[in-house]
Design a protein around this motif. Structure first.
Motif, mmCIF file in Angstrom:
data_model
loop_
_atom_site.group_PDB
_atom_site.id
_atom_site.type_symbol
_atom_site.label_atom_id
_atom_site.label_comp_id
_atom_site.label_asym_id
_atom_site.label_seq_id
_atom_site.Cartn_x
_atom_site.Cartn_y
_atom_site.Cartn_z
ATOM 1 N N ILE A 25 -6.180 10.205 -8.571
ATOM 2 C CA ILE A 25 -6.962 8.995 -8.335
ATOM 3 C C ILE A 25 -8.208 9.384 -7.556
ATOM 4 C CG2 ILE A 25 -6.963 6.708 -7.283
ATOM 5 C CD1 ILE A 25 -3.958 6.620 -7.630
ATOM 6 N N ASP A 26 -9.366 9.089 -8.129
ATOM 7 C CA ASP A 26 -10.615 9.546 -7.515
ATOM 8 C C ASP A 26 -11.659 8.438 -7.572
ATOM 9 O OD1 ASP A 26 -12.369 11.206 -6.284
ATOM 10 O OD2 ASP A 26 -12.755 12.492 -8.014
ATOM 11 N N ASN A 27 -12.632 8.546 -6.668
ATOM 12 C CA ASN A 27 -13.786 7.639 -6.622
ATOM 13 C C ASN A 27 -13.379 6.173 -6.467
ATOM 14 O OD1 ASN A 27 -15.581 9.823 -6.994
ATOM 15 N ND2 ASN A 27 -15.332 9.713 -9.215
ATOM 16 N N VAL A 28 -12.416 5.923 -5.594
ATOM 17 C CA VAL A 28 -11.995 4.555 -5.296
ATOM 18 C C VAL A 28 -12.712 4.109 -4.025
ATOM 19 C CG1 VAL A 28 -10.068 3.034 -4.775
ATOM 20 C CG2 VAL A 28 -9.754 4.939 -6.368
ATOM 21 N N GLU A 29 -13.488 3.062 -4.133
ATOM 22 C CA GLU A 29 -14.249 2.583 -2.984
ATOM 23 C C GLU A 29 -13.320 1.904 -1.983
ATOM 24 O OE1 GLU A 29 -18.081 -0.346 -2.027
ATOM 25 O OE2 GLU A 29 -17.400 0.010 -4.087
ATOM 26 N N GLY A 30 -13.463 2.275 -0.725
ATOM 27 C CA GLY A 30 -12.657 1.662 0.329
ATOM 28 C C GLY A 30 -11.202 2.066 0.285
ATOM 29 N N MET A 31 -10.912 3.321 -0.087
ATOM 30 C CA MET A 31 -9.524 3.771 -0.179
ATOM 31 C C MET A 31 -8.819 3.700 1.178
ATOM 32 S SD MET A 31 -6.980 4.955 -1.917
ATOM 33 C CE MET A 31 -7.574 5.631 -3.468
ATOM 34 N N VAL A 32 -9.531 4.119 2.240
ATOM 35 C CA VAL A 32 -8.909 4.086 3.566
ATOM 36 C C VAL A 32 -8.577 2.662 3.970
ATOM 37 C CG1 VAL A 32 -9.275 4.615 6.005
ATOM 38 C CG2 VAL A 32 -10.083 6.203 4.256
ATOM 39 N N LYS A 33 -9.469 1.735 3.675
ATOM 40 C CA LYS A 33 -9.223 0.331 4.000
ATOM 41 C C LYS A 33 -8.017 -0.212 3.245
ATOM 42 C CE LYS A 33 -11.613 -4.129 4.205
ATOM 43 N NZ LYS A 33 -12.883 -4.856 3.903
ATOM 44 N N LEU A 34 -7.867 0.192 1.977
ATOM 45 C CA LEU A 34 -6.725 -0.260 1.187
ATOM 46 C C LEU A 34 -5.410 0.263 1.771
ATOM 47 C CD1 LEU A 34 -8.125 0.222 -2.437
ATOM 48 C CD2 LEU A 34 -7.828 -1.922 -1.202
ATOM 49 N N TYR A 35 -5.429 1.513 2.210
ATOM 50 C CA TYR A 35 -4.230 2.095 2.807
ATOM 51 C C TYR A 35 -3.885 1.416 4.130
ATOM 52 C CZ TYR A 35 -3.410 5.936 -0.440
ATOM 53 O OH TYR A 35 -3.079 6.669 -1.550
ATOM 54 N N LEU A 36 -4.915 1.067 4.908
ATOM 55 C CA LEU A 36 -4.656 0.420 6.196
ATOM 56 C C LEU A 36 -4.184 -1.014 6.030
ATOM 57 C CD1 LEU A 36 -7.614 1.778 8.356
ATOM 58 C CD2 LEU A 36 -5.226 2.505 8.368
ATOM 59 N N HIS A 37 -4.585 -1.666 4.949
ATOM 60 C CA HIS A 37 -4.105 -3.027 4.700
ATOM 61 C C HIS A 37 -2.597 -3.037 4.453
ATOM 62 C CE1 HIS A 37 -8.123 -5.194 3.530
ATOM 63 N NE2 HIS A 37 -8.012 -4.931 4.813
ATOM 64 N N ASP A 38 -2.092 -1.982 3.871
ATOM 65 C CA ASP A 38 -0.647 -1.851 3.645
ATOM 66 C C ASP A 38 -0.132 -0.720 4.521
ATOM 67 O OD1 ASP A 38 1.894 -2.134 2.673
ATOM 68 O OD2 ASP A 38 1.489 -1.228 0.718
ATOM 69 N N ILE A 39 -0.260 -0.893 5.824
ATOM 70 C CA ILE A 39 0.043 0.175 6.758
ATOM 71 C C ILE A 39 1.510 0.566 6.718
ATOM 72 C CG2 ILE A 39 0.404 -1.470 8.642
ATOM 73 C CD1 ILE A 39 -1.128 2.076 8.889
ATOM 74 N N TRP A 40 2.408 -0.390 6.420
ATOM 75 C CA TRP A 40 3.840 -0.073 6.393
ATOM 76 C C TRP A 40 4.146 0.949 5.306
ATOM 77 C CZ3 TRP A 40 8.141 -0.158 9.051
ATOM 78 C CH2 TRP A 40 9.350 -0.007 8.397
ATOM 79 N N THR A 41 3.681 0.672 4.085
ATOM 80 C CA THR A 41 3.920 1.610 2.985
ATOM 81 C C THR A 41 3.248 2.943 3.257
ATOM 82 O OG1 THR A 41 4.013 -0.250 1.440
ATOM 83 C CG2 THR A 41 3.707 1.937 0.494
ATOM 84 N N THR A 42 2.068 2.911 3.860
ATOM 85 C CA THR A 42 1.364 4.151 4.185
ATOM 86 C C THR A 42 2.174 5.002 5.146
ATOM 87 O OG1 THR A 42 -0.773 3.060 3.867
ATOM 88 C CG2 THR A 42 -0.761 5.121 5.116
ATOM 89 N N VAL A 43 2.726 4.382 6.193
ATOM 90 C CA VAL A 43 3.504 5.133 7.179
ATOM 91 C C VAL A 43 4.805 5.644 6.572
ATOM 92 C CG1 VAL A 43 4.711 4.963 9.386
ATOM 93 C CG2 VAL A 43 2.473 3.921 9.120
ATOM 94 N N VAL A 44 5.430 4.861 5.709
ATOM 95 C CA VAL A 44 6.686 5.293 5.089
ATOM 96 C C VAL A 44 6.443 6.449 4.122
ATOM 97 C CG1 VAL A 44 8.561 4.584 3.549
ATOM 98 C CG2 VAL A 44 7.827 3.062 5.384
ATOM 99 N N ASP A 45 5.319 6.439 3.414
ATOM 100 C CA ASP A 45 5.059 7.441 2.376
ATOM 101 C C ASP A 45 4.522 8.758 2.910
ATOM 102 O OD1 ASP A 45 5.957 5.831 0.370
ATOM 103 O OD2 ASP A 45 3.980 5.108 -0.240
ATOM 104 N N ILE A 46 3.970 8.776 4.125
ATOM 105 C CA ILE A 46 3.358 10.015 4.602
ATOM 106 C C ILE A 46 4.411 11.096 4.781
ATOM 107 C CG2 ILE A 46 1.425 8.862 5.736
ATOM 108 C CD1 ILE A 46 2.871 9.128 8.365
ATOM 109 N N LYS A 47 3.961 12.330 4.782
ATOM 110 C CA LYS A 47 4.870 13.461 4.885
ATOM 111 C C LYS A 47 5.508 13.511 6.264
ATOM 112 C CE LYS A 47 2.337 16.241 1.515
ATOM 113 N NZ LYS A 47 1.630 17.506 1.259
ATOM 114 N N TRP A 48 6.637 14.217 6.335
ATOM 115 C CA TRP A 48 7.413 14.244 7.572
ATOM 116 C C TRP A 48 6.632 14.841 8.730
ATOM 117 C CZ3 TRP A 48 11.318 11.548 9.041
ATOM 118 C CH2 TRP A 48 12.241 11.058 8.112
ATOM 119 N N ARG A 49 5.816 15.846 8.493
ATOM 120 C CA ARG A 49 5.082 16.451 9.600
ATOM 121 C C ARG A 49 4.097 15.470 10.216
ATOM 122 N NH1 ARG A 49 3.594 19.451 5.062
ATOM 123 N NH2 ARG A 49 1.471 19.131 4.247
#
Length: 333
Positions: A25-49
């Motif tokens: 997935i490339d060239n998506v405008e506001g990708m960081v904002k989209l991830y922060l809007h769904d912070i729960w899924t972002t935190v669950v999906d990130i790697k263990w480290r």
């Protein structure tokens, strides 16, 4: 016998053999904002480290930030003045530096309560800060701990114990030409309400002449007379009938060499132990499909009257005895 063609360029895959998504997935405008809007899924999906770093930094940063608050409260109250009179009552007793304020914040948040450092009743601002610290950090701890448990409880790891055959085979089953794959559950705990489905990805030209690079066609798989399996306890073979209704209609050993498609296989099941739904995926490209072969038996009986599944034979195949296919097989396509 079909002669093997010269080795050609490796085919692109949408889904890898172990079920991972290969689409970038490339060239998506506001990708960081989209991830922060769904912070729960972002935190669950990130790697263990990164999750462990987040877990540790959450505690350390809150200890330090509120320690700084207590330090400035004490400074504003004159607790650190060397010339203070003996009747002066500090906001936090026995806190004389930033280190002491940090230790007080740590002891308060972790409810250690050594009794050496404590808030006096003469300083309402320090009392309010302590209450705010316990409320805010309590919510933060709930969020981070919940994310830990959610990642541990995800059925993703359970799906990794579902094994698909490395190759698919095409032979006759009950008089019909079928594409067959083998699936096994590697754990003793049962998978119930299993359903295996397929999607065929290939380029297509519509009636209007529009070229689509990826066109999805459903591929139905069956076991015996049904597409559903009550439970997965033994290695099972699922088959797709290649007839005029199949998206693989007209496929031959010769045309298979020149076809460019990807067959995505998805197994949906429910874990008996937790009642959670898990999904396991794999894919097959034409080079991983054997024409005129069938799977070798994998289930045997032992002398003590028990069934034994020998996974040494799980991916083994043998030439079919069907005379109508013998002229087209004998090599991996």
């Amino acid at each position: 016998m079909v002669k093997r063609k010269a080795k050609k360029e490796v085919q692109r895959r949408i889904v890898s053999k172990d079920g991972r998504n290969n689409v970038l997935i490339d060239n998506v405008e506001g990708m960081v904002k989209l991830y922060l809007h769904d912070i729960w899924t972002t935190v669950v999906d990130i790697k263990w480290r990164y999750k462990l770093t987040l877990f540790a930094s959450t505690f350390i940063m809150t200890w330090f930030i509120f320690g700084v608050f207590f330090y400035f409260i004490g400074m504003g109250n004159g607790d650190f003045d060397t010339g203070a009179n003996s009747t002066h009552i500090p906001c936090v007793t026995n806190v004389e530096s930033l280190t002491g304020a940090f230790l007080f914040s740590l002891e308060s948040q972790t409810t250690i309560g050594y009794g050496f450092r404590y808030i006096s009743e003469e300083c309402p601002l320090a009392i309010f800060t302590l209450v705010a610290q316990l409320v805010i950090t309590g919510l933060a701890e709930i969020f981070v701990t919940g994310a830990f448990l959610a990642k541990l409880a995800r059925p993703k790891k359970r799906a990794e114990t579902i094994k698909f055959s490395q190759e698919a085979v095409i032979c006759r089953h009950q008089g019909k030409l079928c594409l067959m794959i083998r699936v096994a559950n590697m754990r003793k705990s049962l998978l119930i309400q299993c359903q295996l489905t397929g999607k065929l990805f290939q380029s297509n030209v519509t009636e209007e002449g529009e070229q689509t690079q990826i066109h999805q066609s459903p591929v139905d798989f069956y076991m015996d007379s049904s597409g559903d399996c009550p439970f997965l306890i033994l290695p099972l073979t699922f088959y797709h009938v290649i007839d005029e209704k199949s998206p693989l209609a007209g496929l031959t050993a010769e045309s298979l060499l020149n076809r460019n498609f990807e067959l995505l296989i998805t197994l949906n099941a429910t874990m008996e132990s937790t009642a959670a739904t898990c999904q396991s995926r794999t894919s097959y490209i034409p080079q991983e499909i054997l024409w005129g072969y069938e799977f070798k038996p994998v289930l045997f009986s032992s002398p003590n009257c028990r069934y034994v599944v020998d996974f040494n034979f799980f991916d083994k195949v043998q030439v079919t005895n069907d005379p109508t296919l013998l002229g087209n097989n004998a090599e991996k396509l």
